[in-house]
Scaffold this motif. Structure first.
Motif, short mmCIF file in Angstrom:
data_model
loop_
_atom_site.label_atom_id
_atom_site.label_comp_id
_atom_site.label_asym_id
_atom_site.label_seq_id
_atom_site.Cartn_x
_atom_site.Cartn_y
_atom_site.Cartn_z
N VAL A 298 0.38 -0.93 0.21
CA VAL A 298 -0.07 -0.02 -0.01
C VAL A 298 0.29 1.43 -0.24
N LEU A 299 1.94 1.43 0.78
CA LEU A 299 2.82 2.46 0.98
C LEU A 299 3.50 2.48 -0.64
N ARG A 300 3.66 1.69 -0.89
CA ARG A 300 4.72 1.82 -2.44
C ARG A 300 3.50 1.77 -3.27
N SER A 301 2.48 1.36 -3.20
CA SER A 301 1.80 1.84 -3.82
C SER A 301 1.41 3.23 -4.23
N HIS A 302 0.66 4.22 -3.11
CA HIS A 302 1.26 5.33 -2.80
C HIS A 302 1.85 6.17 -3.35
N GLU A 303 2.96 5.23 -2.74
CA GLU A 303 4.32 6.59 -3.54
C GLU A 303 4.63 6.90 -4.81
N ALA A 304 4.30 5.64 -6.03
CA ALA A 304 4.29 5.15 -6.85
C ALA A 304 3.32 5.04 -8.08
N SER A 305 2.14 5.58 -7.22
CA SER A 305 1.48 5.82 -8.28
C SER A 305 0.70 5.10 -8.53
N THR A 306 1.12 3.57 -8.56
CA THR A 306 0.45 1.88 -9.12
C THR A 306 -0.59 1.34 -8.57
N LEU B 261 -8.12 3.07 -1.68
CA LEU B 261 -7.56 4.45 -0.80
C LEU B 261 -8.34 5.14 -1.43
N LYS B 262 -9.40 5.49 -1.37
CA LYS B 262 -10.23 7.23 -1.31
C LYS B 262 -11.14 6.76 -1.15
N ARG B 263 -11.59 5.07 -1.26
CA ARG B 263 -12.94 4.89 -0.08
C ARG B 263 -13.11 4.51 0.72
N ARG B 264 -12.36 3.72 1.64
CA ARG B 264 -11.93 3.11 2.92
C ARG B 264 -11.12 3.49 3.22
N PRO B 265 -10.96 3.50 4.42
CA PRO B 265 -9.76 3.63 5.77
C PRO B 265 -8.65 3.08 5.73
#
Length: 341
Positions: free
Chosen positions: A286-294, A302-306
């Motif tokens: 999740v952290l890697r996806s958030h930083e790399a926008s993959t 992530l926009k819909r759930r905690p």
């Protein structure tokens, strides 16, 4: 194959057996010393032997399987409801015999010796990690009493420790400084022991094709790959990916009555150590996806759930992906994750 079901309640010295004689219908009970266990089953026709999945059960299962018996291990939690009245060895053996014949009963896969060796290394490492945390916390607390504040985290502490000890040597008596230096040597020895175990696990990773296949999945590293392959045993023990995920405790817990069923948090059943590793792996993804926008599906989630709900969902997906990779013998498909939901 003789379909006689023999329930065995294991112990350190005396084993209790329970079965029903097909020819007479009588209930048979027998106590055996540990030294006579294999001898008795050697003279017995091949049967279905059921034991609780407790200490030493996997070793006994492998030994009995070599004698031609079919062995199944059952979780002690599944047996407990069938213990009637007082708890004795005979009552436990009877409860095992009753529980194993219930419709839909699930059994614990018998692990090989190699799988148990890998899991033993993980247990030793976890204990060493706990000891190192205790030692560093003690050191941090003692220095805090004298006005020296050290950062949290093992690596940050070791980085700041030399300057802190120089400062402490100017303010504290030698009798305490000797003990603090001994404490640092103990921490260094624990770190060295942990590194040695991780080196052995890395060797296991290089020698195991299954571990290498699992390690290709995002977020899965050395510890998770070796632990999940050793804990699973064989992927054939699970009918599908969801059953494997439920076995780890990553599916929602259900509560319902009157035809209405509510989905709650994850069940947290099964191996807590393995579930923890997968949750850490999911946080990394999740952290890697958030930083790399993959992985757009993950960004949408992530926009819909905690955040913590997303981490649990990704851990569930990782568990299912691991089962699919091992069960189908195919490498992880990066493109399949691009359009996942």
């Amino acid at each position: 194959m003789d379909h006689t079901v023999i329930a065995v309640d294991t112990a350190k010295k005396v084993f209790q057996l329970h079965w029903v004689d097909h020819s007479t219908g009588s209930i048979e009970r027998l106590q055996l010393k540990r030294t006579r266990m294999l001898e008795w089953f050697t003279l017995r026709e091949p049967s279905l032997v059921v034991m609780e999945a407790c200490g030493g059960a996997h070793e006994w299962a492998r030994a009995l399987a070599q004698l031609g018996h079919e062995v199944r291990l059952i979780s002690p939690r599944k047996v407990r409801p069938f213990v009637q009245r007082n708890k004795t060895d005979a009552a436990d053996a009877q409860a095992i015999w009753t529980a194993c014949q219930q419709p839909g009963m699930r059994f614990v896969p018998v692990k090989t010796q190699a799988q148990q060796v890998v899991l033993s290394l993980h247990r030793i490492r976890a204990q060493l990690m706990k000891s190192r945390i205790m030692q560093t916390n003690e050191l941090r607390g003692i220095l805090y009493e004298f006005g020296l504040v050290l950062p949290e985290g093992h690596r940050a502490l070791l980085k700041a420790m030399p300057d802190a000890l120089v400062d402490a040597a100017q303010r504290l008596p030698a009798i305490l400084m000797e003990s603090l230096n001994e404490q640092m040597r103990r921490i260094a020895q624990l770190s060295q022991d942990i590194d040695q175990i991780e080196h052995r696990l890395a060797q296991q990773l290089r020698e195991s094709p299954n571990c290498q296949s699992v390690a290709q999945i995002p977020g899965i590293g050395l510890l998770t790959a070796t632990a999940v392959v050793a804990s699973m045993g064989s992927p054939d023990a699970f009918k599908d990916a969801r059953e494997f995920s439920a076995w780890i405790g990553l599916v929602p817990r259900q509560s319902g009555t009157g035809g209405r069923v509510r989905q709650m948090g994850i069940s947290k059943r099964g191996d807590a150590y393995l579930r923890t590793l997968l949750m850490h792996a999911a946080r990394s993804v999740v952290l890697r996806s958030h930083e790399a926008s993959t992985w757009p599906w993950l960004q949408t989630l992530l926009k819909r759930r905690p955040y913590n709900v997303v981490v649990a969902a990704v851990a569930n997906k990782l568990a299912r992906t691991i089962w699919a990779v091992l069960a189908k013998g195919q490498a992880w498909n990066a493109q399949a994750w691009q359009g996942a939901h």
